[in-house]
Write a protein that holds these residues in place. Sequence first.
Motif, PDB file in Angstrom:
ATOM      1  N   UNK A   1       0.839  -1.202   0.000  1.00 48.50           N
ATOM      2  CA  UNK A   1       0.000   0.000   0.000  1.00 48.50           C
ATOM      3  C   UNK A   1       0.871   1.248   0.000  1.00 48.50           C
ATOM      4  N   UNK A   2       1.943   1.231   0.788  1.00 48.76           N
ATOM      5  CA  UNK A   2       2.857   2.360   0.829  1.00 48.76           C
ATOM      6  C   UNK A   2       3.456   2.629  -0.543  1.00 48.76           C
ATOM      7  N   UNK A   3       3.867   1.581  -1.232  1.00 48.61           N
ATOM      8  CA  UNK A   3       4.438   1.734  -2.576  1.00 48.61           C
ATOM      9  C   UNK A   3       3.411   2.319  -3.531  1.00 48.61           C
TER      10      UNK A   3
ATOM     11  N   UNK B   1       2.125   7.500  -6.925  1.00 49.64           N
ATOM     12  CA  UNK B   1       1.460   8.701  -7.397  1.00 49.64           C
ATOM     13  C   UNK B   1       0.529   8.485  -8.570  1.00 49.64           C
ATOM     14  N   UNK B   2       0.484   9.457  -9.479  1.00 51.19           N
ATOM     15  CA  UNK B   2      -0.523   9.450 -10.535  1.00 51.19           C
ATOM     16  C   UNK B   2      -0.314   8.359 -11.569  1.00 51.19           C
TER      17      UNK B   2
ATOM     18  N   UNK C   1      -6.099   0.400  -5.062  1.00 55.87           N
ATOM     19  CA  UNK C   1      -4.934  -0.026  -4.287  1.00 55.87           C
ATOM     20  C   UNK C   1      -4.733  -1.539  -4.363  1.00 55.87           C
ATOM     21  N   UNK C   2      -3.497  -2.030  -4.181  1.00 51.00           N
ATOM     22  CA  UNK C   2      -3.239  -3.462  -4.247  1.00 51.00           C
ATOM     23  C   UNK C   2      -3.798  -4.206  -3.044  1.00 51.00           C
ATOM     24  N   UNK C   3      -3.911  -3.508  -1.924  1.00 48.76           N
ATOM     25  CA  UNK C   3      -4.493  -4.082  -0.710  1.00 48.76           C
ATOM     26  C   UNK C   3      -5.396  -3.039  -0.092  1.00 48.76           C
ATOM     27  N   UNK C   4      -6.363  -3.492   0.692  1.00 47.43           N
ATOM     28  CA  UNK C   4      -7.298  -2.548   1.308  1.00 47.43           C
ATOM     29  C   UNK C   4      -6.741  -2.047   2.631  1.00 47.43           C
TER      30      UNK C   4
END
Length: 409
Positions: free
Chosen positions: A392-394, A399-400, A406-409
């Motif tokens: 999620x951080x990545x 960015x845009x 997102x890859x994870x919730x």
Amino acid sequence: MKVLIVGCGLAGLAAALSLTSNDDDEVHITIVERRSDLESRGATFGLQINGQKALNEIAGVVGDVDSAMLEKLKSAGLLIPSSNGYMLPWWSVRDVLLEEVKTREDKIKIHLGVSIDTVSEKDDGSYVTTFKDDNLEIDADLIIGADGVHSHVRREILSLPKPTPSGAYVWRGSVDTNAGSNDKLKQMQEYPMGKIIKFGEGMIVAYFNFHPKVVGQTAWVFTARANMLPDNVIIDCGTTTPIDLIKAYMDTADGNGDEELKENCELAMLVFGNTHQPSDLTWSSEMGVVDLNQEDIGWGGKGRITLIGDAAHAVRPASGLGGSLAFEDAALLARYIARSNTSSATSIEEQLRAFEKIRLPRCKSISNDQTIRAELSYKVGFGGVPSWDPAYKEWVQEGIDSTPEPPVS
């Protein structure tokens, strides 16, 4: 193309720069702002990695080389080791953007101290906007609402719901720790980048030390949760001050012998008593969140009118992402506008809806995440809030150019 941008804050200035970064002589921007001056107000701005990438695109820079704007901000900011972002005084970011805008006076005009009266759509799909107490009249092919969480464009022109009240009130200001000869103020120059102090469960004072990058400057942010305050305390925006609330807490606190609590109170009183602008003590607002989970509303734009920044997706200030999301909006909006046939109302409208569609899931996910983190911080402190999942951080930092979802919730 004639573009009207409502709001001369970070989102509005960034949008003006982004739309004029490709030397297109056909784009002309007018920015209108209800405030009559651009004061050095506010507290802190977190320029996160996603915002840095967007800012480079806004400046028209491609590749790994930093734009001149980003270099200025990095040199003036404090590196945040945990995120590789930078912390700066809000007004210094505004001033860097404004300085660049002033180099494009042939394309960008700013009108201060004007408030919108009417917006009328013409037969060709463009708009004419009139202003209260002013003879100004502006024709525009496109209107961008960048006028903050209490957006006039959002409420009065697009007839969208107001932001959802959070129950948390905020005051912001700054203090010159070199003022006078007070040793306790000067000692704040030795503070870490951020120092957070709680008064009970419902009040937080955060000090952000910009010394020595900005000599002697410490910004402060005071937040209070109305439902966690003593029963006899009522917040009246425009009247109630942080001094009032801390004194009320100290009168009821079971800590008369708590020396640390007393010292924290004395320091807060000293900071507020020497704040740069005394009016900051009464200038407060209830933090609101734009609810992006309402599927029947979505982003909320219509016709050739769209929203960016806090007007579109005001979030809780947990990870310092609000400003960087606004920069993302500005950079991506320019991409979509560049794809439109500017002589066609239908084409412009289609590109605005495409922009909003791709922004919605990203901003919704981040907004929901920030609300959870902000609420948790009152219970466990900011240091106790868990880190993001690495994936999620990545995704946030990409960015845009990230995937909308997102890859994870």
